[in-house]
Design a protein around this motif. Sequence first.
Motif, short mmCIF file in Angstrom:
data_model
loop_
_atom_site.label_atom_id
_atom_site.label_comp_id
_atom_site.label_asym_id
_atom_site.label_seq_id
_atom_site.Cartn_x
_atom_site.Cartn_y
_atom_site.Cartn_z
N GLU A 213 31.81 34.93 42.11
CA GLU A 213 33.16 34.40 41.88
C GLU A 213 33.59 34.64 40.43
OE1 GLU A 213 35.29 33.19 43.95
OE2 GLU A 213 34.15 32.59 45.72
N THR A 214 32.66 34.48 39.50
CA THR A 214 32.97 34.70 38.08
C THR A 214 33.31 36.17 37.83
OG1 THR A 214 31.42 32.95 37.52
CG2 THR A 214 32.04 34.45 35.74
N ILE A 215 32.51 37.05 38.42
CA ILE A 215 32.75 38.49 38.22
C ILE A 215 34.07 38.90 38.88
CG2 ILE A 215 31.85 40.79 38.88
CD1 ILE A 215 28.99 39.50 38.43
N TRP A 216 34.37 38.32 40.03
CA TRP A 216 35.65 38.59 40.68
C TRP A 216 36.81 38.17 39.77
CZ3 TRP A 216 38.04 41.20 44.32
CH2 TRP A 216 39.32 40.79 44.72
N TRP A 217 36.67 37.00 39.17
CA TRP A 217 37.72 36.51 38.26
C TRP A 217 37.91 37.48 37.08
CZ3 TRP A 217 36.92 34.50 33.14
CH2 TRP A 217 38.07 33.99 32.55
N VAL A 218 36.79 37.87 36.48
CA VAL A 218 36.85 38.79 35.33
C VAL A 218 37.52 40.10 35.73
CG1 VAL A 218 35.35 40.30 33.94
CG2 VAL A 218 34.89 37.85 34.05
N ALA A 219 37.15 40.61 36.91
CA ALA A 219 37.60 41.95 37.32
C ALA A 219 39.04 41.97 37.78
CB ALA A 219 36.70 42.45 38.45
N THR A 220 39.60 40.81 38.12
CA THR A 220 40.95 40.80 38.69
C THR A 220 41.96 40.11 37.77
OG1 THR A 220 40.42 38.82 39.97
CG2 THR A 220 40.15 40.95 41.08
N LEU A 221 41.57 39.89 36.52
CA LEU A 221 42.54 39.38 35.54
C LEU A 221 43.62 40.44 35.32
CD1 LEU A 221 40.09 37.84 32.91
CD2 LEU A 221 41.86 36.59 34.16
N PRO A 222 44.78 40.03 34.81
CA PRO A 222 45.80 41.04 34.51
C PRO A 222 45.24 42.08 33.53
CG PRO A 222 46.68 38.80 34.29
CD PRO A 222 45.21 38.66 34.52
N ILE A 227 37.76 40.13 29.02
CA ILE A 227 36.72 39.17 28.64
C ILE A 227 35.59 40.00 28.05
CG2 ILE A 227 35.13 37.38 29.46
CD1 ILE A 227 38.04 36.56 29.87
N ASN A 228 35.31 39.82 26.78
CA ASN A 228 34.26 40.64 26.13
C ASN A 228 32.88 40.24 26.61
OD1 ASN A 228 36.26 41.86 24.59
ND2 ASN A 228 36.03 40.39 22.91
N ALA A 229 32.61 38.94 26.53
CA ALA A 229 31.29 38.44 26.91
C ALA A 229 31.47 37.03 27.47
CB ALA A 229 30.37 38.39 25.70
N LEU A 230 30.69 36.73 28.47
CA LEU A 230 30.81 35.42 29.11
C LEU A 230 29.41 34.88 29.40
CD1 LEU A 230 32.75 33.33 30.30
CD2 LEU A 230 32.76 34.64 32.40
N GLU A 231 29.09 33.77 28.70
CA GLU A 231 27.76 33.15 28.87
C GLU A 231 27.91 31.93 29.76
OE1 GLU A 231 25.38 32.70 25.20
OE2 GLU A 231 25.24 30.61 25.81
#
Length: 248
Positions: A213-222, A227-231
């Motif tokens: 779900e997190t990767i989907w969010w990152v990949a489908t942002l405008p 997002i450079n890095a997400l911990e």
Amino acid sequence: MNKTALITGATAGIGAACTRLFIRNGWRVVGTGRRGDRLRQLQEELGSAFLPLELDMRDIPGVRELARLDAPWGDIDLLINNAGLAPPMADLQDAEWEQLETVLQTNISGLVALTNALLPKLIARKGGIVNLSSVAGSYPYRGGAVYGGTKAFVRQFSLALRCDLAGTGVRVTSIEPGMAETEFTLVRTGGDQAASDKLYSNMDPMTAEDLAETIWWVATLPPHLNINALELMPTTQSFAGFTVTRKD
Ligand code: NDP
Ligand code: 8X3
């Protein structure tokens, strides 16, 4: 169906969860892994939106061949560099070189070779790259020198790649999770299911689906947002202090 993701390590854990989620959301997915039986099961489950490719990330010529896929599978909009593993937890002085070499080749060489080969296509399509790093790349722990080292590489590689790709429109993100219950610990312990169960018991670890779900969010942002890095960690995981060795 107008977007295509290439997901390495689609046969288990985070890669399998991403494959399912992206296909459920209308994407095409090219999924790789060494275990052909798992890939065939996924294809039965997911149908024609999934192209399974049996591939060992240590096979560098084979990895680079992925850049030669024909359309529509070759029209890759998103590369998820997910395939990876950790060697058994051991002090480096006690570790076996063959196991370390597998981790270095998979987590670093295969990932760089694939990214390098696919970049012309990703640049042409203004695509994206999501790399699976880890909290182990930022916070050292005993027995994790090589694994943490590879994940620190993935983090810095991701950030520096953003410099190389400036002006291309290609996005790059380093995802840095803590404990997620997948086959990761089963692999790290050489198949010890009881050890894996014990590690994740009674602490609500993250799930592969949380990360998908997190990767989907990152990949489908405008497209103007990177997002450079997400911990991210389970709430129950945090940090240990320093170790002090006393003289007596
Ligand atoms: P899993 O063990 O569940 O899945 C790992 C995937 O990587 C499998 O599909 C496996 O496929 C593939 N893989 C491993 N080695 C190779 C290889 N040599 N060639 C091709 N594919 C390979 O682990 P996770 O889903 O948890 O791990 C995915 C990524 O997330 C890894 O990079 C891991 O380091 C990272 N990560 C995991 C965390 C966790 O707590 N689970 C936390 C932080 C980061 P196959 O065996 O079929 O080849
Ligand atoms: C694995 C994360 O916290 O188990 O990448 O080291 S952790």
